[in-house]
Design an enzyme around this catalytic site. Structure first.
Site, PDB file in Angstrom:
ATOM      1  N   HIS A 141      -6.986   3.543  -6.884  1.00 35.34           N
ATOM      2  CA  HIS A 141      -6.902   2.568  -7.969  1.00 35.34           C
ATOM      3  C   HIS A 141      -8.162   2.657  -8.799  1.00 35.34           C
ATOM      4  O   HIS A 141      -9.244   2.861  -8.252  1.00 35.34           O
ATOM      5  CB  HIS A 141      -6.740   1.148  -7.402  1.00 35.34           C
ATOM      6  N   ASP A 198       1.702  -0.468  -5.139  1.00 32.88           N
ATOM      7  CA  ASP A 198       2.961   0.275  -5.158  1.00 32.88           C
ATOM      8  C   ASP A 198       3.317   0.883  -3.816  1.00 32.88           C
ATOM      9  O   ASP A 198       4.429   1.354  -3.623  1.00 32.88           O
ATOM     10  CB  ASP A 198       2.883   1.399  -6.199  1.00 32.88           C
TER      11      ASP A 198
HETATM   12  N1  ACO Z   1      -4.316  11.364  -3.717  1.00 32.23           N
HETATM   13  C1  ACO Z   1      -5.260  12.301  -3.570  1.00 32.23           C
HETATM   14  N2  ACO Z   1      -6.423  12.304  -4.262  1.00 32.23           N
HETATM   15  C2  ACO Z   1      -6.643  11.320  -5.128  1.00 32.23           C
HETATM   16  C3  ACO Z   1      -5.705  10.279  -5.332  1.00 32.23           C
HETATM   17  C4  ACO Z   1      -4.495  10.321  -4.576  1.00 32.23           C
HETATM   18  N3  ACO Z   1      -3.565   9.373  -4.739  1.00 32.23           N
HETATM   19  N4  ACO Z   1      -6.169   9.415  -6.252  1.00 32.23           N
HETATM   20  C5  ACO Z   1      -7.367   9.891  -6.618  1.00 32.23           C
HETATM   21  N5  ACO Z   1      -7.658  11.017  -5.934  1.00 32.23           N
HETATM   22  C6  ACO Z   1      -8.913  11.805  -6.013  1.00 32.23           C
HETATM   23  C7  ACO Z   1      -8.996  12.606  -7.287  1.00 32.23           C
HETATM   24  O1  ACO Z   1      -8.457  13.906  -7.125  1.00 32.23           O
HETATM   25  C8  ACO Z   1     -10.483  12.593  -7.543  1.00 32.23           C
HETATM   26  O2  ACO Z   1     -11.065  13.522  -6.654  1.00 32.23           O
HETATM   27  P1  ACO Z   1     -12.367  14.382  -7.123  1.00 32.23           P
HETATM   28  O3  ACO Z   1     -13.446  13.350  -7.355  1.00 32.23           O
HETATM   29  O4  ACO Z   1     -12.662  15.302  -5.985  1.00 32.23           O
HETATM   30  O5  ACO Z   1     -11.970  15.119  -8.355  1.00 32.23           O
HETATM   31  C9  ACO Z   1     -10.940  11.219  -7.080  1.00 32.23           C
HETATM   32  O6  ACO Z   1      -9.964  10.840  -6.079  1.00 32.23           O
HETATM   33  C10 ACO Z   1     -10.961  10.150  -8.190  1.00 32.23           C
HETATM   34  O7  ACO Z   1      -9.663  10.129  -8.788  1.00 32.23           O
HETATM   35  P2  ACO Z   1      -9.418   9.824 -10.330  1.00 32.23           P
HETATM   36  O8  ACO Z   1      -8.070  10.346 -10.703  1.00 32.23           O
HETATM   37  O9  ACO Z   1     -10.590  10.274 -11.123  1.00 32.23           O
HETATM   38  O10 ACO Z   1      -9.435   8.238 -10.318  1.00 32.23           O
HETATM   39  P3  ACO Z   1      -8.864   7.300 -11.459  1.00 32.23           P
HETATM   40  O11 ACO Z   1      -9.539   6.005 -11.289  1.00 32.23           O
HETATM   41  O12 ACO Z   1      -8.936   7.972 -12.784  1.00 32.23           O
HETATM   42  O13 ACO Z   1      -7.299   7.203 -11.094  1.00 32.23           O
HETATM   43  C11 ACO Z   1      -5.261   6.535 -10.147  1.00 32.23           C
HETATM   44  C12 ACO Z   1      -6.731   6.149 -10.440  1.00 32.23           C
HETATM   45  C13 ACO Z   1      -4.578   7.022 -11.422  1.00 32.23           C
HETATM   46  C14 ACO Z   1      -4.531   5.290  -9.659  1.00 32.23           C
HETATM   47  C15 ACO Z   1      -5.251   7.649  -9.048  1.00 32.23           C
HETATM   48  O14 ACO Z   1      -5.856   7.170  -7.873  1.00 32.23           O
HETATM   49  C16 ACO Z   1      -3.837   8.154  -8.748  1.00 32.23           C
HETATM   50  O15 ACO Z   1      -3.344   9.058  -9.436  1.00 32.23           O
HETATM   51  N6  ACO Z   1      -3.148   7.548  -7.733  1.00 32.23           N
HETATM   52  C17 ACO Z   1      -1.771   7.946  -7.424  1.00 32.23           C
HETATM   53  C18 ACO Z   1      -0.819   7.258  -8.386  1.00 32.23           C
HETATM   54  C19 ACO Z   1      -0.685   5.780  -8.119  1.00 32.23           C
HETATM   55  O16 ACO Z   1      -0.508   5.332  -6.993  1.00 32.23           O
HETATM   56  N7  ACO Z   1      -0.725   4.997  -9.220  1.00 32.23           N
HETATM   57  C20 ACO Z   1      -0.568   3.539  -9.163  1.00 32.23           C
HETATM   58  C21 ACO Z   1      -1.864   2.858  -9.484  1.00 32.23           C
HETATM   59  S1  ACO Z   1      -1.727   1.125  -9.273  1.00 32.23           S
HETATM   60  C22 ACO Z   1      -0.882   0.607 -10.620  1.00 32.23           C
HETATM   61  O17 ACO Z   1      -0.931   1.097 -11.695  1.00 32.23           O
HETATM   62  C23 ACO Z   1      -0.035  -0.487 -10.394  1.00 32.23           C
END
Ligand code: ACO
Length: 424
Positions: free
Chosen positions: A302, A359
Site C-alpha cells: 500500500h 482487497d
Molecule cells: N508484490 C511484490 N512486490 C511488491 C508488491 C507486491 N504486491 N507491491 C510492491 N512491491 C515491491 C515493488 O516491486 C518495489 O520493490 P523495489 O523497491 O525492489 O523496486 C517495492 O515493493 C515498492 O513498491 P512500489 O510499487 O514502488 O510501491 P507503491 O507505493 O508505488 O505501490 C501498490 C503501492 C500499487 C499498492 C503496490 O504495492 C502494488 O502494486 N500492490 C499490488 C496491487 C494491490 O493490491 N493494489 C491495491 C492497493 S489498495 C487499494 O487501492 C484499495
C-alpha cells in the site's frame, strides 16, 4: 513552526509551513515558482499534499484510519453504512431525526428513470459492470442537470447515492440475463441492494442477516481513504467545475485499475490460479520476489500503510465468521492465509513493508456472499461513493479552490528545425 528555508542556486527562499490538526507538516511551495522559477518534482505525488481536508485521517505507520475523527474500528462495530455516509458528507453523526430523514430520502430516490433501463439493452452481455456503472452514473447528469442552489445540489447528491446501488444491481442482472428487480422501499440500504441482486421475480426472497451485516461492514470499511487515486481523480475532474455525476464517473474509472480497486478481483483470480496450480503458494511468493517476473502478490502493499492496513485486519476476522455462518468452506481462504503467513515472514516483504491490504480478504467475503468476481470492484465503488462525494463537496466549497493543474519537467526535444516530408 518557523518557515522552511530553501537554498537554490545561491538564493535563499523562505517557505511557509502549514500544520494539520494531527501535527502533519506541509511545506507550502505554492509561491515557489513565481519567486524562483523552480517547481517541485514528485512523480506519482507520493510526497505531495494536493489539498487540506478535514474528512479522513490516516497514519500509515501506526495503521490508523479515522473518518471525521472516529476510528474505523468503532464505526465498523457500531454504525450502519448510511450513518457513515451522513457522517462523511455532513461532518457529524446524525441525530435520530436527521438519520430517519436521511434514510427516507435515500430510499425514496432509489428508482432509476424508466428510460434509463433502455441503456442497459445496448451493453454487450459480456460488458464489465464497472463500464456500465461509470457510464450510467455519467448518464444521470442528462436526467438531473446541475441546479443553481444548495438544495438542488443536495438533491443530486442524494439521487447519486441512492441510484448507484440500483444501477450496480441492474448491471449484474443484465450480465446473467435475469429481469431487473426494483428497489423495495421497506428495506434498508444494504438489504435493498442484496434484494435487487439476488431476488428473482418468481420466488420469495428474504435478505439473510449475515449477508446484510457482511455487506454493511465492507461498505463502511471502504467509505473513504483520503487522497487515493480515485478520490484525487474526482477532485481533479470536479476542480474544472464538472458536475457531480461526471466527476464521480471519472473516479469510478480510476478505481477500476488493478493497482487500485480492481485489485480485489485480481486477488481472487490469483488465488484461483494458485489453487489450480496445486496450491503451491510458496512458488508464487518466489515469483513475486523475482525482479525478472512482472508477477505481484495482488492485495499486498500500500502506498500509505507501511505497518498494517486496519481494514484488512477487520476483514480477515470477518471472513472467518461470515464463511462459518454461511456454512461455506472456500479453499481460497486457506491459500490466502498461508500466503499471508509466508509473505509476512519473508525478508523481501518485511523490508519493503508489504502487508495485506483491504482487497486481500474482501474478495473472499464477496465470493461467500454469492457476489460474482467481476462485481467486486463495483462493490468497492459503492462503498467509496460517499467519500468521493464528501471530497467533491469539500473541494467545491473551498474558498481557495482552483482548477487542478500540476506542472511538469519537460524532457523532450528542444526547439528544432522542421524538415519537409520529402526530405526526411
Ligand atoms: N508484490 C511484490 N512486490 C511488491 C508488491 C507486491 N504486491 N507491491 C510492491 N512491491 C515491491 C515493488 O516491486 C518495489 O520493490 P523495489 O523497491 O525492489 O523496486 C517495492 O515493493 C515498492 O513498491 P512500489 O510499487 O514502488 O510501491 P507503491 O507505493 O508505488 O505501490 C501498490 C503501492 C500499487 C499498492 C503496490 O504495492 C502494488 O502494486 N500492490 C499490488 C496491487 C494491490 O493490491 N493494489 C491495491 C492497493 S489498495 C487499494 O487501492 C484499495
Amino acid at each position: 513552526m518557523s518557515d522552511a528555508k530553501l537554498d537554490l542556486n545561491g538564493e535563499q527562499y523562505e517557505l511557509p509551513i502549514t500544520v494539520g490538526s494531527e501535527g502533519e507538516v506541509g511545506i507550502d511551495i505554492s509561491a515557489l515558482r513565481n519567486q524562483s522559477g523552480a517547481i517541485t518534482y514528485d512523480p506519482g505525488y507520493g510526497n505531495t499534499g494536493s489539498c487540506a481536508s478535514s474528512i479522513t485521517f490516516i497514519d500509515g505507520e501506526k495503521g490508523i484510519l479515522r473518518y471525521r475523527g472516529y476510528p474505523i474500528e468503532v464505526l465498523a462495530e457500531s454504525c450502519r453504512f448510511t450513518e457513515v455516509i451522513y457522517l462523511l458528507i455532513n461532518g457529524e453523526l446524525p441525530t435520530e431525526t436527521q438519520y430517519r430523514g436521511f434514510r427516507e430520502s435515500l430510499t425514496r430516490h432509489s428508482l432509476i428513470h424508466e428510460d434509463m433501463k433502455k441503456f442497459f439493452e445496448g451493453y454487450a452481455i459480456t460488458a464489465h459492470p464497472m463500464a456500465i456503472l461509470s457510464s450510467m452514473i455519467s448518464v444521470l447528469s442528462s436526467y438531473y442537470p446541475e441546479g443553481q442552489d444548495e438544495a438542488a445540489r443536495e438533491l443530486n447528491i442524494i439521487r447519486l447515492l441512492a441510484k448507484a446501488k440500483t444501477i450496480a444491481a441492474f448491471s449484474y442482472k443484465k450480465s446473467i440475463g435475469q429481469p431487473f428487480v426494483y428497489p423495495n422501499n421497506s428495506l434498508s440500504y444494504c438489504e435493498n441492494f442484496l434484494h435487487m441482486m439476488f431476488a428473482v421475480p418468481a420466488e420469495a426472497y428474504e435478505v439473510p442477516e449475515v449477508l446484510d451485516d457482511a455487506l454493511n461492514l465492507l461498505l463502511v470499511l471502504h467509505a473513504d481513504h483520503e487522497q487515493n487515486c480515485s478520490t484525487s481523480t474526482v477532485r481533479m475532474v470536479g476542480s474544472s467545475d464538472a458536475n457531480i455525476f461526471a466527476s464521480i464517473s471519472a473516479g469510478i474509472n480510476a478505481l477500476w485499475g488493478p493497482l487500485h480497486g480492481g485489485a480485489n478481483q485480481k486477488v481472487i483470480e490469483m488465488l484461483e490460479r494458485i489453487r489450480q496450480d496445486g496450491s503451491d503458494y510458496k512458488k508464487y511468493v518466489d515469483m513475486a520476489k523475482d525482479k525478472d517476473s512482472d508477477f505481484r502478490l495482488m492485495g499486498f502493499g500500500h502506498r500509505v500503510y507501511k505497518n498494517f492496513d486496519p481494514r484488512a485486519r477487520l476483514l480477515k476476522k470477518s471472513a472467518d465468521k461470515v464463511l462459518a455462518q454461511l456454512g461455506v468452506t472456500d479453499p481460497l481462504l486457506e491459500i490466502a492465509k498461508n500466503l499471508e503467513e509466508v509473505a509476512l515472514e519473508d525478508d523481501y516483504f518485511v523490508e519493503r513493508k508489504l502487508y495485506p491490504n483491504v482487497d486481500f480478504y474482501s474478495g473472499i467475503i464477496y465470493r461467500a456472499m454469492g457476489i460474482p468476481t467481476n462485481m467486486f470492484t463495483v462493490m468497492f465503488a459503492l462503498g467509496r461513493l460517499p467519500g468521493w462525494v464528501a471530497h467533491w463537496m469539500e473541494m467545491r466549497d473551498d474558498p481557495k479552490g482552483k482548477i487542478h493543474r500540476p506542472r511538469q519537467i519537460y524532457t523532450g526535444e528542444t526547439e528544432r528545425a522542421f524538415v519537409p516530408i520529402e526530405s526526411r
